[in-house]
Design a protein around this motif. Structure first.
Motif, mmCIF file in Angstrom:
data_model
loop_
_atom_site.group_PDB
_atom_site.id
_atom_site.type_symbol
_atom_site.label_atom_id
_atom_site.label_comp_id
_atom_site.label_asym_id
_atom_site.label_seq_id
_atom_site.Cartn_x
_atom_site.Cartn_y
_atom_site.Cartn_z
ATOM 1 N N PHE A 102 0.818 -1.208 0.000
ATOM 2 C CA PHE A 102 0.000 0.000 0.000
ATOM 3 C C PHE A 102 0.854 1.260 0.000
ATOM 4 C CE2 PHE A 102 -3.225 -3.026 1.197
ATOM 5 C CZ PHE A 102 -4.428 -2.473 0.771
ATOM 6 N N ASP A 103 1.849 1.324 0.891
ATOM 7 C CA ASP A 103 2.656 2.548 1.014
ATOM 8 C C ASP A 103 3.414 2.838 -0.278
ATOM 9 O OD1 ASP A 103 1.781 2.961 3.573
ATOM 10 O OD2 ASP A 103 3.584 2.165 4.553
ATOM 11 N N GLU A 104 3.954 1.806 -0.907
ATOM 12 C CA GLU A 104 4.678 2.010 -2.160
ATOM 13 C C GLU A 104 3.730 2.422 -3.274
ATOM 14 O OE1 GLU A 104 8.235 -0.237 -4.581
ATOM 15 O OE2 GLU A 104 6.532 -1.481 -3.949
ATOM 16 N N TYR A 105 2.565 1.814 -3.304
ATOM 17 C CA TYR A 105 1.551 2.169 -4.298
ATOM 18 C C TYR A 105 1.186 3.648 -4.181
ATOM 19 C CZ TYR A 105 -3.041 2.162 -6.630
ATOM 20 O OH TYR A 105 -4.112 2.460 -7.429
ATOM 21 N N TYR A 106 0.916 4.091 -2.965
ATOM 22 C CA TYR A 106 0.565 5.497 -2.745
ATOM 23 C C TYR A 106 1.727 6.421 -3.094
ATOM 24 C CZ TYR A 106 -3.339 3.624 0.080
ATOM 25 O OH TYR A 106 -4.463 2.958 0.529
ATOM 26 N N SER A 107 2.928 6.042 -2.677
ATOM 27 C CA SER A 107 4.106 6.896 -2.881
ATOM 28 C C SER A 107 4.381 7.133 -4.355
ATOM 29 C CB SER A 107 5.321 6.259 -2.202
ATOM 30 O OG SER A 107 6.487 7.003 -2.459
ATOM 31 N N LYS A 108 4.287 6.091 -5.149
ATOM 32 C CA LYS A 108 4.555 6.248 -6.576
ATOM 33 C C LYS A 108 3.521 7.174 -7.229
ATOM 34 C CE LYS A 108 7.273 2.150 -7.735
ATOM 35 N NZ LYS A 108 8.310 2.898 -8.467
ATOM 36 N N ILE A 109 2.288 7.023 -6.855
ATOM 37 C CA ILE A 109 1.243 7.890 -7.423
ATOM 38 C C ILE A 109 1.456 9.332 -6.975
ATOM 39 C CG2 ILE A 109 -1.249 8.360 -7.416
ATOM 40 C CD1 ILE A 109 -1.628 5.275 -7.304
ATOM 41 N N ASP A 110 1.841 9.521 -5.718
ATOM 42 C CA ASP A 110 2.147 10.873 -5.236
ATOM 43 C C ASP A 110 3.291 11.507 -6.037
ATOM 44 O OD1 ASP A 110 0.221 11.183 -3.258
ATOM 45 O OD2 ASP A 110 1.466 10.287 -1.697
#
Length: 480
Positions: free
Chosen positions: A359-367
């Motif tokens: 989840f954290d990596e998914y969010y970070s890349k989109i950010d």
């Protein structure tokens, strides 16, 4: 015929089929311990190297007709099932769900921007998980509304959503059914898995058999095409209770039923607890190979005698025109398909990619304004050829003219020795235009199709197979 006589007949036929299976195992087709890996993607989905969006999508040519099949992943469930191999979060976690949906929409917008298109043009759509309908109704409605804004639905032939039974019953369930109807969803897949309450408890399912049947009736009442799923070979299942489950399943008012075998080792991004399961109370150990294969044949016989016949591999329908367009387009036609969300995967005409499982990596890349791709590959010429055999053959058939168009080579010019061996032993048949699995070949579809895997992508080492004429490592060169 009495019920006992019918039961004996079902068991006798299943034993006869298993005797053939054992012969093929002794010839090297099947792993010595009977284990298997489902042949779903090629190369296998767990074997992709690390990559990123820029590297994986460099020089990608968007389909000339503009069409894609679309997958949207919702990684939330009430609880983790014993057999589940996919990451996700359980429980209410409403804040997390709202955050995830917002990022999912942002990911789609990044995709549209990258490929310079205003809207996606889906042939079909699948919302999977997880449990998409475990989103609160208002948030579920919002997600479908936002998806609709980003899709040109004029040529979408089928809109699918996966469900757990208890997500579409009760007051909230009724709301979700109305929401799906409003947004043009046409087909529901309900993961029943069993209609035996004791087995459902072992599976750690959040519903019972009565709730499953209620969910089916509700979905049919709302006018959806309904497909229901069952697992065979799971702890707690026996020949006796499996017959009862299948007999109960065919009495439900559905046009499509699919069965699939329990997979112990992970084929997704999360190892399910099933691989360390040692059995609880007496009778809940994982069934042995023979029992599992007998369950499969018994299910096929019960489905056939009630008018259900195979349309795509392991999926049975009363009408041959009823099947998952998403699965058919991806696995038989090998059309371009794009996936969104955590572990969402895209299968394009010349490459494959998969999103982060975290989840954290998914969010970070989109950010960071980046598509959340973390693994993938461009298929080599040889991998393209192997894929164009494995996926269509597994799911329906290889049409030689299509194979030539997709690969630039004639089917008859590749893997000649291997194909002749499989024909010799009655596993495939060739009428000159179409190559397909025989009846017993279809029963052993994963093992037969994995004959065409390259050695580096075989599911097990060579020594795990008997040293016979069907050992999958034999005659495995492209040979054109």
């Amino acid at each position: 015929m009495t019920s006992n006589e019918r039961k004996k007949q079902l068991i006798l036929h299943a034993e006869e089929v298993f005797s053939k299976v054992k012969e093929y195992q002794d010839m090297g087709l099947i792993c010595k311990d009977g284990d298997f890996v489902p042949s779903v993607h090629y190369p296998p989905i767990t074997r992709y190297p690390d990559t990123n969006a820029d590297e994986c999508l460099k020089d990608f040519e968007y389909p000339a007709d503009g069409f894609m099949d679309v997958y949207v992943h919702i990684p939330f469930c009430i609880r983790h099932c014993l057999f589940c191999h996919y990451p996700g979060k359980t429980g209410e976690c409403r804040d997390e769900k709202e955050k995830y949906v917002s990022y999912l929409i942002r990911e789609i917008d990044l995709y549209l921007k990258r490929f310079n298109i205003e809207k996606l043009k889906p042939r079909s759509i699948l919302l999977g998980g997880g449990t998409p309908t475990y989103l609160p109704p208002q948030l579920f409605d919002h997600l479908l509304e936002e998806l609709g804004k980003r899709m040109d639905m004029s040529c979408c032939k089928q809109y699918n959503v996966d469900h757990d039974p208890n997500s579409i019953i009760g007051e909230e369930g009724e709301q979700r059914l109305k929401i799906m109807k409003k947004h043009g969803i046409t087909r529901l897949t309900i993961g029943i898995q069993s209609l035996d309450d004791d087995v459902l408890k072992v599976m750690n399912r959040s519903h019972n058999a009565e709730q499953a049947e209620e969910a089916v009736r509700k979905a049919v009442e709302y006018g959806f095409d309904v497909n229901i799923e069952f697992i065979y070979g799971h702890p707690g299942e026996t020949i006796d209770n499996w017959i009862e489950v299948m007999d109960r399943a065919v009495r439900l008012p559905v046009g499509e039923i699919q069965i699939y075998r329990l997979k112990v080792q992970a084929y997704g991004d999360r190892q399910g607890k099933i691989n360390t399961y040692e059995g609880g109370r007496q009778g809940t150990a994982i069934p042995d190979f023979k029992t599992t294969m007998m369950m499969k044949q018994i299910a096929i016989d019960i489905l056939n005698e009630n008018g259900y016949h195979e349309t795509l591999r392991r999926v049975y329908a009363k009408d041959k025109r009823v099947f998952s367009h998403y699965a058919y387009n991806q696995c038989c036609n090998m059309y371009d398909q794009v996936g969104f969300g955590l572990t969402g995967f895209s299968s394009y005409h010349d490459r494959f990619d998969i999103n982060s499982q975290y989840f954290d990596e998914y969010y970070s890349k989109i950010d960071s304004g980046e598509l959340p791709i973390t693994r993938g590959c461009r298929r080599s010429r040889e991998e393209q050829i192997r894929q164009a055999i494995i996926l269509p053959l597994k799911n329906r058939s290889v049409i030689k003219s299509d194979f030539l168009r997709k690969t630039g080579v004639n089917f008859d010019d590749v893997f000649q020795k291997k194909t002749e061996t499989l024909k010799k032993y009655g596993l495939i048949e060739d009428n000159g235009k179409v190559v397909k699995l025989t009846e017993i070949g279809g029963f052993l579809a994963d093992e037969v199709c994995e004959q065409y895997n390259s050695n580096m992508y075989k599911p097990f080492p060579r020594e795990n197979f008997a040293d016979g004429p069907l050992n999958p490592y034999l005659d495995n060169e492209l040979s054109e």
